[in-house]
Design a protein around this motif. Structure first.
Motif, PDB file in Angstrom:
ATOM      1  N   LEU A 109       0.822  -1.221   0.000  1.00 30.62           N
ATOM      2  CA  LEU A 109       0.000   0.000   0.000  1.00 30.62           C
ATOM      3  C   LEU A 109       0.854   1.269   0.000  1.00 30.62           C
ATOM      4  CD1 LEU A 109      -2.735  -1.099   2.585  1.00 30.62           C
ATOM      5  CD2 LEU A 109      -3.018  -0.835   0.113  1.00 30.62           C
ATOM      6  N   GLY A 110       2.133   1.136   0.323  1.00 31.17           N
ATOM      7  CA  GLY A 110       2.992   2.325   0.343  1.00 31.17           C
ATOM      8  C   GLY A 110       3.893   2.396   1.552  1.00 31.17           C
ATOM      9  N   GLY A 111       3.861   1.335   2.361  1.00 30.87           N
ATOM     10  CA  GLY A 111       4.724   1.315   3.547  1.00 30.87           C
ATOM     11  C   GLY A 111       4.023   1.917   4.749  1.00 30.87           C
ATOM     12  N   ARG A 112       4.639   1.738   5.924  1.00 29.72           N
ATOM     13  CA  ARG A 112       3.937   2.189   7.134  1.00 29.72           C
ATOM     14  C   ARG A 112       4.171   3.676   7.405  1.00 29.72           C
ATOM     15  NH1 ARG A 112       7.472   1.980  11.648  1.00 29.72           N
ATOM     16  NH2 ARG A 112       9.379   0.853  11.151  1.00 29.72           N
ATOM     17  N   SER A 113       3.136   4.316   7.931  1.00 25.77           N
ATOM     18  CA  SER A 113       3.217   5.739   8.286  1.00 25.77           C
ATOM     19  C   SER A 113       3.396   5.929   9.779  1.00 25.77           C
ATOM     20  CB  SER A 113       1.933   6.469   7.879  1.00 25.77           C
ATOM     21  OG  SER A 113       1.704   6.341   6.499  1.00 25.77           O
ATOM     22  N   ARG A 114       3.402   4.831  10.541  1.00 23.73           N
ATOM     23  CA  ARG A 114       3.528   4.926  12.012  1.00 23.73           C
ATOM     24  C   ARG A 114       4.129   3.625  12.540  1.00 23.73           C
ATOM     25  NH1 ARG A 114      -1.016   5.404   9.947  1.00 23.73           N
ATOM     26  NH2 ARG A 114      -0.886   7.615  10.341  1.00 23.73           N
ATOM     27  N   ASP A 115       4.553   3.662  13.796  1.00 19.65           N
ATOM     28  CA  ASP A 115       5.175   2.480  14.389  1.00 19.65           C
ATOM     29  C   ASP A 115       4.144   1.499  14.933  1.00 19.65           C
ATOM     30  OD1 ASP A 115       7.565   3.734  13.936  1.00 19.65           O
ATOM     31  OD2 ASP A 115       7.594   4.678  15.926  1.00 19.65           O
ATOM     32  N   ARG A 116       2.992   2.040  15.378  1.00 18.99           N
ATOM     33  CA  ARG A 116       1.981   1.187  15.993  1.00 18.99           C
ATOM     34  C   ARG A 116       0.626   1.867  15.873  1.00 18.99           C
ATOM     35  NH1 ARG A 116       3.628   1.975  22.336  1.00 18.99           N
ATOM     36  NH2 ARG A 116       3.711   4.230  22.255  1.00 18.99           N
ATOM     37  N   ILE A 117      -0.399   1.079  16.070  1.00 17.36           N
ATOM     38  CA  ILE A 117      -1.766   1.520  15.752  1.00 17.36           C
ATOM     39  C   ILE A 117      -2.578   1.653  17.032  1.00 17.36           C
ATOM     40  CG2 ILE A 117      -3.878   0.781  14.546  1.00 17.36           C
ATOM     41  CD1 ILE A 117      -1.761  -0.794  12.672  1.00 17.36           C
ATOM     42  N   LEU A 118      -3.007   2.867  17.333  1.00 19.63           N
ATOM     43  CA  LEU A 118      -3.814   3.097  18.542  1.00 19.63           C
ATOM     44  C   LEU A 118      -5.190   2.461  18.364  1.00 19.63           C
ATOM     45  CD1 LEU A 118      -4.154   4.601  21.309  1.00 19.63           C
ATOM     46  CD2 LEU A 118      -5.134   6.494  19.974  1.00 19.63           C
ATOM     47  N   VAL A 119      -5.607   1.673  19.354  1.00 20.48           N
ATOM     48  CA  VAL A 119      -6.944   1.079  19.294  1.00 20.48           C
ATOM     49  C   VAL A 119      -7.758   1.494  20.515  1.00 20.48           C
ATOM     50  CG1 VAL A 119      -6.205  -0.964  17.993  1.00 20.48           C
ATOM     51  CG2 VAL A 119      -6.244  -1.066  20.495  1.00 20.48           C
ATOM     52  N   ALA A 354      -1.515 -12.959  12.242  1.00 19.69           N
ATOM     53  CA  ALA A 354      -0.190 -12.415  12.581  1.00 19.69           C
ATOM     54  C   ALA A 354      -0.293 -11.139  13.410  1.00 19.69           C
ATOM     55  CB  ALA A 354       0.572 -12.114  11.285  1.00 19.69           C
ATOM     56  N   TYR A 355      -1.447 -10.469  13.412  1.00 15.90           N
ATOM     57  CA  TYR A 355      -1.537  -9.202  14.161  1.00 15.90           C
ATOM     58  C   TYR A 355      -1.497  -9.464  15.663  1.00 15.90           C
ATOM     59  CZ  TYR A 355      -6.705 -10.008  14.372  1.00 15.90           C
ATOM     60  OH  TYR A 355      -7.963 -10.508  14.574  1.00 15.90           O
ATOM     61  N   ARG A 356      -0.978  -8.470  16.394  1.00 13.31           N
ATOM     62  CA  ARG A 356      -0.913  -8.661  17.855  1.00 13.31           C
ATOM     63  C   ARG A 356      -1.057  -7.340  18.612  1.00 13.31           C
ATOM     64  NH1 ARG A 356       4.302  -8.795  15.986  1.00 13.31           N
ATOM     65  NH2 ARG A 356       5.615  -7.354  17.144  1.00 13.31           N
ATOM     66  N   PHE A 357      -1.566  -7.496  19.824  1.00 12.98           N
ATOM     67  CA  PHE A 357      -1.805  -6.374  20.728  1.00 12.98           C
ATOM     68  C   PHE A 357      -0.549  -6.132  21.552  1.00 12.98           C
ATOM     69  CE2 PHE A 357      -3.378  -4.904  24.953  1.00 12.98           C
ATOM     70  CZ  PHE A 357      -4.036  -3.758  24.554  1.00 12.98           C
ATOM     71  N   ASP A 358      -0.203  -4.860  21.731  1.00 12.89           N
ATOM     72  CA  ASP A 358       0.939  -4.561  22.576  1.00 12.89           C
ATOM     73  C   ASP A 358       0.678  -3.250  23.305  1.00 12.89           C
ATOM     74  OD1 ASP A 358       3.375  -4.348  23.777  1.00 12.89           O
ATOM     75  OD2 ASP A 358       4.506  -3.903  21.953  1.00 12.89           O
ATOM     76  N   ASP A 359       0.252  -3.366  24.566  1.00 12.54           N
ATOM     77  CA  ASP A 359       0.107  -2.211  25.434  1.00 12.54           C
ATOM     78  C   ASP A 359      -0.714  -1.063  24.818  1.00 12.54           C
ATOM     79  OD1 ASP A 359       0.584  -0.996  27.873  1.00 12.54           O
ATOM     80  OD2 ASP A 359       2.315   0.116  27.109  1.00 12.54           O
ATOM     81  N   GLY A 360      -1.941  -1.377  24.430  1.00 14.21           N
ATOM     82  CA  GLY A 360      -2.843  -0.331  23.934  1.00 14.21           C
ATOM     83  C   GLY A 360      -2.746  -0.067  22.443  1.00 14.21           C
ATOM     84  N   TYR A 361      -1.800  -0.731  21.802  1.00 15.88           N
ATOM     85  CA  TYR A 361      -1.596  -0.548  20.356  1.00 15.88           C
ATOM     86  C   TYR A 361      -1.609  -1.913  19.683  1.00 15.88           C
ATOM     87  CZ  TYR A 361      -0.005   4.135  21.635  1.00 15.88           C
ATOM     88  OH  TYR A 361       0.060   5.406  22.117  1.00 15.88           O
ATOM     89  N   PHE A 362      -1.760  -1.895  18.353  1.00 16.07           N
ATOM     90  CA  PHE A 362      -1.645  -3.118  17.570  1.00 16.07           C
ATOM     91  C   PHE A 362      -0.555  -2.956  16.524  1.00 16.07           C
ATOM     92  CE2 PHE A 362      -5.520  -4.916  19.202  1.00 16.07           C
ATOM     93  CZ  PHE A 362      -5.392  -6.265  18.925  1.00 16.07           C
ATOM     94  N   VAL A 363       0.017  -4.075  16.128  1.00 17.65           N
ATOM     95  CA  VAL A 363       0.833  -4.101  14.897  1.00 17.65           C
ATOM     96  C   VAL A 363       0.295  -5.227  14.027  1.00 17.65           C
ATOM     97  CG1 VAL A 363       2.959  -3.037  15.742  1.00 17.65           C
ATOM     98  CG2 VAL A 363       2.583  -5.489  16.104  1.00 17.65           C
ATOM     99  N   PRO A 364       0.344  -5.057  12.693  1.00 16.86           N
ATOM    100  CA  PRO A 364      -0.262  -6.070  11.816  1.00 16.86           C
ATOM    101  C   PRO A 364       0.605  -7.306  11.614  1.00 16.86           C
ATOM    102  CG  PRO A 364       0.524  -4.224  10.508  1.00 16.86           C
ATOM    103  CD  PRO A 364       0.771  -3.870  11.951  1.00 16.86           C
TER     104      PRO A 364
END
Ligand code: KDG
Ligand code: MG
Length: 402
Positions: A109-119, A354-364
């Motif tokens: 899609l163009g690469g990541r724009s952030r390190d982690r995803i706020l959920v 493959a996605y996982r939760f890490d302290d309030g954020y997710f990574v794909p």
């Protein structure tokens, strides 16, 4: 390369999910979520009777052309069933394309724009003390953003509140159950809930609330104004969004940020709200708004008006949608937040991911494609069961918005 199989898999590990699996003549396959809560079989038929046969022999790499073929080609444009079916095809094709490129989808899609995803997650209870306990639990689990819903004094059952000891799942019966609603009781109660949440938890948590389409525009204006001291991250779906002009009235009365769009299925449903800057977050999802292809267009339109994304992620959106959404969220420049309502462990077993939760954020995760699979053998152990969303009536019996 050619598509040689398009198969619809329906399963009910606690709740219904519809999954489309597209396989190519080179053995590469992709999967897409096609779940439309309470109307699952309509999408199954739409796919099996129409779209799947039309996919045979097509080049799976022509994602845009296939999207246009189904969107323009159907003649009867838009609609939840149609766009959910198109979304499933689109998601499966992006999964295939990323696998062919040997990349995680976000790279394509163009690469990541952030390190982690706020959920944000959900906290609810039958009354204020129970709701405060649920907020404390979510905070302990690491969530930085929490949607708060509570039972309302004098209203027996309401949206977003779990039955005793159970996880909240709105589709709860073979035929629609009935709930009762009072906007007056709700409006008189809600500010006191948020006052207590802020008092107990301070200012650091992001707090969200879903009105679930229940108020009139002027009532929504009043609620937004009364919630201002508690500075919500957003107030969601304050009034039905068919008449988008209605949001002008809400905006005139409050600076509480607004989020709308989980039931939208095309860019045309969002256009007026976005272009007139009547909302702050657009909640369209991969599964109900035509897939990654159309979600990208919606996000680009939104970015022109500083509207950010906040995709729907309740448990009726399968892990396949969640995986695809997280790749999208990793990339999309105008990301706001992602909803995360955890699935039951058995759902995560049926859909290893493959996605996982890490302290309030997710990574794909960095698996190729969107990183979500379906265990077909396990899925087959949980056959479809009709489960309907409730309906809602006012105290005098008038049918209302659920
Ligand atoms: O199927 C309906 C649910 O997805 C919906 O009620 C959840 O409003 C919802 C939300 O914000 O998660
Ligand atoms: Mg909602």
């Amino acid at each position: 390369m050619k598509i040689v199989e398009a198969k619809v898999i329906v399963c009910c590990p606690g709740r219904n999910f519809v999954t489309l699996k597209i396989t190519t003549d080179e053995g590469v396959y992709g999967i897409g979520d096609a779940t439309l809560n309470g109307r699952e079989k309509a999408v199954v038929s739409f796919l099996e009777d129409y779209l799947c046969p039309m996919l045979m022999g097509r080049d799976p790499q022509q994602i845009e052309d296939i999207w246009q073929y189904f969107y323009r080609g159907v003649y009867w444009r838009r609609g939840a069933v149609n766009m959910t079916a198109i979304a499933a095809v689109d998601t499966a094709l992006w999964d295939i394309k990323a696998k062919l490129a040997n990349m995680p989808l976000y790279q394509l899609l163009g690469g990541r724009s952030r390190d982690r995803i706020l959920v944000y997650t959900h906290a609810n209870g039958k009354d204020i003390p129970q709701t405060l306990e649920a907020v404390a639990k979510a905070k302990e689990a690491g969530y930085k953003a929490i949607r708060v819903q509570s039972g309302i004094p004098g209203v027996e059952k309401t949206y977003g509140v779990a039955k005793e000891g159970k996880n909240y799942e709105p589709a709860d019966a073979d035929l629609p159950s009935e709930e009762m609603w009072s906007s007056e009781k709700y409006l008189n109660f809600l500010p006191s809930l948020f006052a207590q949440v802020r008092e107990q938890f301070g200012d650091d948590l992001h707090l969200l609330h879903d009105v679930h389409h229940r108020l009139s525009p002027i009532e929504a204006g009043r609620l937004g104004k009364e919630l201002e001291p508690f500075h919500l991250f957003w107030m969601e779906d304050p009034t039905p969004a068919e008449n988008q002009e209605a949001f002008k009235l809400i905006r005139q009365h409050t600076t509480t940020p607004l989020a709308v769009g989980e039931i939208f299925n095309t860019i045309h449903d969002c256009r007026e709200l976005i272009q007139n800057q009547l909302i702050d977050y657009i909640r369209t999802s991969v599964v109900h708004a035509g897939g990654i292809t159309s979600l990208r267009r919606i996000a680009d339109l939104a970015s022109l008006y500083q509207v950010r994304t906040g995709s729907h992620g309740a448990t009726d959106l399968s892990p396949v949608c969640m995986g695809a959404a997280l790749h999208f969220d990793y990339w999309v420049p105008n990301f706001g937040i992602q909803e995360h309502m955890p699935h039951q462990p058995i759902v995560d077993e049926v859909f290893p991911h493959a996605y996982r939760f890490d302290d309030g954020y997710f990574v794909p995760g960095d698996s190729v494609g969107h990183g979500v699979e379906i265990d077909e053998k396990l899925a087959a152990k949980y056959p479809y069961k009709r489960m309907c969303l409730p309906v809602n009536r006012l105290e005098d019996g008038t049918l209302w918005n659920w």
